[in-house]
Enzyme design. Sequence first.
Site, mmCIF file in Angstrom:
data_model
loop_
_atom_site.group_PDB
_atom_site.id
_atom_site.type_symbol
_atom_site.label_atom_id
_atom_site.label_comp_id
_atom_site.label_asym_id
_atom_site.label_seq_id
_atom_site.Cartn_x
_atom_site.Cartn_y
_atom_site.Cartn_z
ATOM 1 C CE LYS A 121 -1.661 3.186 2.283
ATOM 2 N NZ LYS A 121 -1.072 4.605 1.963
ATOM 3 N N GLY A 175 5.998 4.209 9.673
ATOM 4 C CA GLY A 175 5.072 4.732 10.364
ATOM 5 C C GLY A 175 4.686 5.092 10.920
ATOM 6 C CB SER A 176 2.767 7.645 12.485
ATOM 7 O OG SER A 176 1.434 7.283 12.581
ATOM 8 C CB THR A 177 4.120 5.627 17.563
ATOM 9 O OG1 THR A 177 5.461 5.941 17.476
ATOM 10 C CG2 THR A 177 4.081 4.261 18.815
ATOM 11 C CB VAL A 215 -1.093 4.301 11.604
ATOM 12 C CG1 VAL A 215 -0.984 3.305 10.436
ATOM 13 C CG2 VAL A 215 -1.653 5.928 11.319
ATOM 14 N N GLY A 216 0.630 2.130 13.722
ATOM 15 C CA GLY A 216 1.625 1.031 14.082
ATOM 16 C C GLY A 216 0.385 0.120 14.972
ATOM 17 C CD GLU A 245 11.761 -1.073 11.035
ATOM 18 O OE1 GLU A 245 12.517 -0.168 11.836
ATOM 19 O OE2 GLU A 245 12.293 -2.059 11.399
HETATM 20 P P1 NAD Z 1 1.592 7.543 9.155
HETATM 21 O O1 NAD Z 1 1.131 6.520 9.612
HETATM 22 O O2 NAD Z 1 0.460 8.644 9.398
HETATM 23 O O3 NAD Z 1 1.330 7.297 7.574
HETATM 24 C C1 NAD Z 1 2.493 5.733 7.478
HETATM 25 C C2 NAD Z 1 1.642 4.713 6.096
HETATM 26 O O4 NAD Z 1 0.503 4.057 6.829
HETATM 27 C C3 NAD Z 1 0.890 5.087 5.008
HETATM 28 O O5 NAD Z 1 1.524 4.671 3.747
HETATM 29 C C4 NAD Z 1 -0.120 5.621 5.602
HETATM 30 O O6 NAD Z 1 -1.049 5.485 3.989
HETATM 31 C C5 NAD Z 1 -0.692 4.397 6.144
HETATM 32 N N1 NAD Z 1 -1.546 4.349 6.396
HETATM 33 C C6 NAD Z 1 -2.354 5.467 7.472
HETATM 34 N N2 NAD Z 1 -2.900 5.336 8.048
HETATM 35 C C7 NAD Z 1 -3.265 3.928 7.982
HETATM 36 C C8 NAD Z 1 -4.989 2.845 8.306
HETATM 37 N N3 NAD Z 1 -5.381 3.374 9.043
HETATM 38 N N4 NAD Z 1 -4.328 1.811 8.028
HETATM 39 C C9 NAD Z 1 -3.377 1.254 6.708
HETATM 40 N N5 NAD Z 1 -2.283 1.983 7.059
HETATM 41 C C10 NAD Z 1 -2.654 3.342 6.992
HETATM 42 O O7 NAD Z 1 3.286 8.019 8.535
HETATM 43 P P2 NAD Z 1 3.131 8.910 8.583
HETATM 44 O O8 NAD Z 1 2.798 10.097 8.628
HETATM 45 O O9 NAD Z 1 3.756 9.631 6.504
HETATM 46 O O10 NAD Z 1 4.608 9.144 8.173
HETATM 47 C C11 NAD Z 1 5.596 9.558 9.551
HETATM 48 C C12 NAD Z 1 5.514 8.282 10.568
HETATM 49 O O11 NAD Z 1 6.618 7.500 10.174
HETATM 50 C C13 NAD Z 1 7.171 9.362 11.560
HETATM 51 O O12 NAD Z 1 6.359 8.984 13.034
HETATM 52 C C14 NAD Z 1 8.343 8.190 10.879
HETATM 53 O O13 NAD Z 1 8.880 8.814 12.123
HETATM 54 C C15 NAD Z 1 7.951 7.973 10.606
HETATM 55 N N6 NAD Z 1 8.852 6.387 9.972
HETATM 56 C C16 NAD Z 1 9.324 5.564 10.489
HETATM 57 C C17 NAD Z 1 10.341 5.044 10.647
HETATM 58 C C18 NAD Z 1 11.130 3.762 10.455
HETATM 59 O O14 NAD Z 1 12.548 2.865 10.020
HETATM 60 N N7 NAD Z 1 10.937 3.485 12.387
HETATM 61 C C19 NAD Z 1 10.871 5.639 9.276
HETATM 62 C C20 NAD Z 1 9.745 6.288 8.669
HETATM 63 C C21 NAD Z 1 9.339 6.912 9.132
#
Ligand code: NAD
Length: 508
Positions: free
Chosen positions: A202, A257-259, A261-262, A279
């Site tokens: 995705k 992504g973000s904590t 959503v994780g 991650e």
């Molecule tokens: P986000 O969590 O909003 O989005 C990340 C991904 O998840 C996107 O593709 C988004 O469309 C998807 N998403 C959002 N809601 C979802 C749901 N309910 N179900 C499934 N998918 C969903 O994060 P962001 O703001 O776009 O990215 C920045 C964050 O990512 C920061 O917190 C950053 O620290 C983190 N990040 C972590 C790493 C790592 O390796 N640890 C690397 C890069 C970024």
Amino acid sequence: SSHLTKPSLISFSRLSSTMSAPKLKDPSLFKQNVCYVNGEWVPSSSGKTFSVHDPATSSLIGTCPEFSAKDASTAITHAAAAFESFRHLTGRERSKLLRKWYDLMVENAEDLATLITWENGKPLADAKGEVTYAANFFEWFSEEAPRIYGDTIPSSIPGNRVFTIKEPVGVCGLITPWNFPAAMITRKIGPALAVGCSVVVKAPGETPFTPLALAELADRAGIPKGVVNIITAHENTAEVGEELTTNPTVRKISFTGSTNVGKLLMKQCSGTLKKLSLELGGNAPFIVFDDADVDLAVAGAIASKFRSSGQTCVCANRIFVQRGIYDEFSTKFAEKVKAFKVGNGFGEGITHGPLIHDRAISKVDEHVRDAERKGAKVVLGGHKLPDLGGNFYQPTVLTGMTTDMAMAHEETFGPVAGLFPFDTEEEVVRIANESPVGLAGYFFSRDLERVNRVAEHLEVGMVGVNTGLISDPAAPFGGVKESGFGREGSLYGVGEYQITKMITHGGM
Ligand code: NAD
């Protein structure tokens, strides 16, 4: 450092609004209104699309399919069918496919970098760096693919023999963010394909065109149909995420992504107990002891803090400087930041691009205002740059930071460096660890005993000692605490996509 107090001294480029849309050498890498499913380019079943905008100019880049849960389910079904034969290729055969995909990324590096700068905003030189980094994951894992083997274990039961074999976990759902449109995807697909898994990716709604270009290159590389599927959604993100995390055919979710959503995805995965890698966000401490090489520490802090305008998960978020060198460090650091050229990532000599969207700008500004209110001094920057026509914020340096400020506790994800003074090693390690997250941590010191002590005491998954840059396909990347679990890159990254199956032979 009083001569640095005027933010207006920064030379900002005004190229943004005057630049026209970039051109690709190979326009067929730019895929609009179609996703890549089962080796075909398909629209969403509803025909709905969403728009993607250039963060540097706010102008429309193009439109992408709004996939639904049902569309995602179709992609999963194809991935499952493809898995049945792909898993039985030899490691060498899978290695060759990944290597071919790597070669095509290198050949098309300029176009991929153009797409990254266009939709993410990072300066073209950084985008080229990302393409190399991203491609290197395919190269690295193509080399691991033929070298996957299990163990022979002496049994505790006489006459028995115990063996392990490594099997691919199955269909993987991969969800990635916009800050590294190519690399976050290749570091998941690389190991997945190396071990024989098929994937449904995705792509992030902010930066879907780079992933779709990667899909086109997968097709040209001859990756069997259905092994790699790349889909897009914007409004339907939550329902597509729910399908990926609840469909029993998917056996593994890897999310960056973000904590928040994780945590949601982990909950959703519990119904079918999928294997998970998360991650997530960080709040990296960056500690400069007064026995450090100050110039090296300044360079490291600049690289770690301001790469991608502060929008990386391993960015220094809390810069702690020991009091003995605090003034020297702050002055030298601010001098470097003053030399940045902010503007459209395609502009000549631009060192720092826009933030991804206006929500990011608001968050950064809130953190600066909060720090200012609580007594920090804005040494440089500190304001939005609305005149540039996109989502721009001045590179900002704050001194006199204290731990009651928002920046001490939350990821800022923007071009703001807050410098916290500290007195002792014990104190700074305690404060550094006072965080629910633990992804990266950095420190600069020339005392060997201290180097070992602090590296071991920091509660993070990755430590940079006397360096601000730690990302490398050869090194395991990942966090502890609420930064998640799982490792990407290196041999550790391979295991995330495997099952260890034990076989006991009796009566031998
Ligand atoms: P986000 O969590 O909003 O989005 C990340 C991904 O998840 C996107 O593709 C988004 O469309 C998807 N998403 C959002 N809601 C979802 C749901 N309910 N179900 C499934 N998918 C969903 O994060 P962001 O703001 O776009 O990215 C920045 C964050 O990512 C920061 O917190 C950053 O620290 C983190 N990040 C972590 C790493 C790592 O390796 N640890 C690397 C890069 C970024």
